[in-house]
Design a protein around this motif. Structure first.
Motif, short mmCIF file in Angstrom:
data_model
loop_
_atom_site.label_atom_id
_atom_site.label_comp_id
_atom_site.label_asym_id
_atom_site.label_seq_id
_atom_site.Cartn_x
_atom_site.Cartn_y
_atom_site.Cartn_z
N LEU A 1 0.83 -1.20 0.00
CA LEU A 1 0.00 0.00 0.00
C LEU A 1 0.87 1.25 0.00
N ARG A 2 1.92 1.24 0.78
CA ARG A 2 2.82 2.40 0.85
C ARG A 2 3.42 2.70 -0.53
N ARG A 3 3.90 1.66 -1.23
CA ARG A 3 4.49 1.86 -2.56
C ARG A 3 3.42 2.32 -3.56
N TYR A 4 2.25 1.69 -3.50
CA TYR A 4 1.15 2.10 -4.38
C TYR A 4 0.80 3.56 -4.15
N TYR A 5 0.74 3.96 -2.90
CA TYR A 5 0.42 5.36 -2.58
C TYR A 5 1.47 6.30 -3.15
N ARG A 6 2.74 5.93 -3.03
CA ARG A 6 3.80 6.76 -3.62
C ARG A 6 3.64 6.86 -5.13
N LEU A 7 3.27 5.75 -5.78
CA LEU A 7 3.08 5.76 -7.23
C LEU A 7 1.93 6.68 -7.65
N ILE A 8 0.78 6.55 -6.98
CA ILE A 8 -0.35 7.39 -7.39
C ILE A 8 -0.10 8.86 -7.05
N SER A 9 0.63 9.11 -5.95
CA SER A 9 0.97 10.49 -5.61
C SER A 9 1.89 11.10 -6.67
N ALA A 10 2.80 10.29 -7.20
CA ALA A 10 3.73 10.78 -8.22
C ALA A 10 3.03 11.09 -9.53
N VAL A 11 2.02 10.31 -9.89
CA VAL A 11 1.35 10.53 -11.18
C VAL A 11 0.14 11.46 -11.07
N LYS A 12 -0.26 11.81 -9.85
CA LYS A 12 -1.44 12.65 -9.64
C LYS A 12 -1.42 13.93 -10.49
N PRO A 13 -0.32 14.70 -10.49
CA PRO A 13 -0.31 15.93 -11.31
C PRO A 13 -0.51 15.64 -12.80
N LYS A 14 0.05 14.55 -13.28
CA LYS A 14 -0.10 14.20 -14.70
C LYS A 14 -1.55 13.82 -15.01
N VAL A 15 -2.15 13.04 -14.13
CA VAL A 15 -3.55 12.64 -14.32
C VAL A 15 -4.43 13.88 -14.35
N GLU A 16 -4.20 14.79 -13.42
CA GLU A 16 -5.01 16.01 -13.36
C GLU A 16 -4.81 16.87 -14.61
N THR A 17 -3.59 16.95 -15.09
CA THR A 17 -3.33 17.73 -16.32
C THR A 17 -4.01 17.08 -17.51
N PHE A 18 -3.90 15.76 -17.62
CA PHE A 18 -4.48 15.05 -18.76
C PHE A 18 -6.00 15.11 -18.75
N THR A 19 -6.62 14.98 -17.57
CA THR A 19 -8.09 14.92 -17.48
C THR A 19 -8.72 16.29 -17.25
N ASP A 20 -7.89 17.28 -16.91
CA ASP A 20 -8.39 18.61 -16.57
C ASP A 20 -9.37 18.56 -15.40
N ARG A 21 -9.12 17.64 -14.48
CA ARG A 21 -9.95 17.48 -13.27
C ARG A 21 -9.05 17.22 -12.08
N GLU A 22 -9.54 17.63 -10.91
CA GLU A 22 -8.80 17.34 -9.69
C GLU A 22 -9.01 15.88 -9.32
N TRP A 23 -7.95 15.20 -8.98
CA TRP A 23 -8.00 13.81 -8.54
C TRP A 23 -7.78 13.80 -7.04
N THR A 24 -8.85 13.63 -6.30
CA THR A 24 -8.77 13.63 -4.85
C THR A 24 -8.45 12.23 -4.38
N ILE A 25 -7.32 12.11 -3.70
CA ILE A 25 -6.94 10.81 -3.15
C ILE A 25 -6.80 10.97 -1.63
N PRO A 26 -7.23 9.97 -0.86
CA PRO A 26 -7.08 10.06 0.58
C PRO A 26 -5.60 10.09 0.97
N THR A 27 -5.33 10.56 2.16
CA THR A 27 -3.96 10.51 2.66
C THR A 27 -3.62 9.05 2.96
N LEU A 28 -2.34 8.79 3.11
CA LEU A 28 -1.92 7.43 3.43
C LEU A 28 -2.52 6.98 4.75
N GLU A 29 -2.62 7.88 5.70
CA GLU A 29 -3.22 7.55 7.00
C GLU A 29 -4.70 7.19 6.85
N GLN A 30 -5.41 7.85 5.95
CA GLN A 30 -6.82 7.54 5.73
C GLN A 30 -7.01 6.16 5.12
#
Length: 95
Positions: free
Chosen positions: A65-94
């Motif tokens: 889960l920790r590695r997956y979270y790092r991966l999605i956090s790293a690609v989040k800006p790209k996803v948001e740029t590509f989709t022109d939408r905010e991608w809300t992801i919970p914090t790792l603690e959540q």
């Protein structure tokens, strides 16, 4: 609901699509005010093959889960740029 239908040709596939869409429209017309979502289609040439996500196909072993979270956090800006939408992801603690 998932239904498996064996077809032998592209023409049979197209006919089955017409039937399924007519069935969906009939349900929609019979229940005004209720949203009947469009069908989602995904498949393989062999029904015994497992349907995996892109992430599952890209890695050779399970991802923590920790590695997956790092991966999605790293690609989040790209996803948001590509989709022109905010991608809300919970914090790792959540998680």
């Amino acid at each position: 609901m998932m239904r498996e239908i064996d077809l032998q040709s592209w023409a049979e596939f197209e006919e089955q699509l017409r039937r399924l869409e007519a069935e969906r429209e009939g349900r929609r017309d019979a229940q005004p005010g209720i949203t009947i979502s469009p069908y989602l289609y995904r498949g393989h040439a062999d029904s015994r093959w497992k349907l995996d996500t892109t992430l599952e196909r890209a890695v050779s072993k399970p991802v923590s889960l920790r590695r997956y979270y790092r991966l999605i956090s790293a690609v989040k800006p790209k996803v948001e740029t590509f989709t022109d939408r905010e991608w809300t992801i919970p914090t790792l603690e959540q998680y």
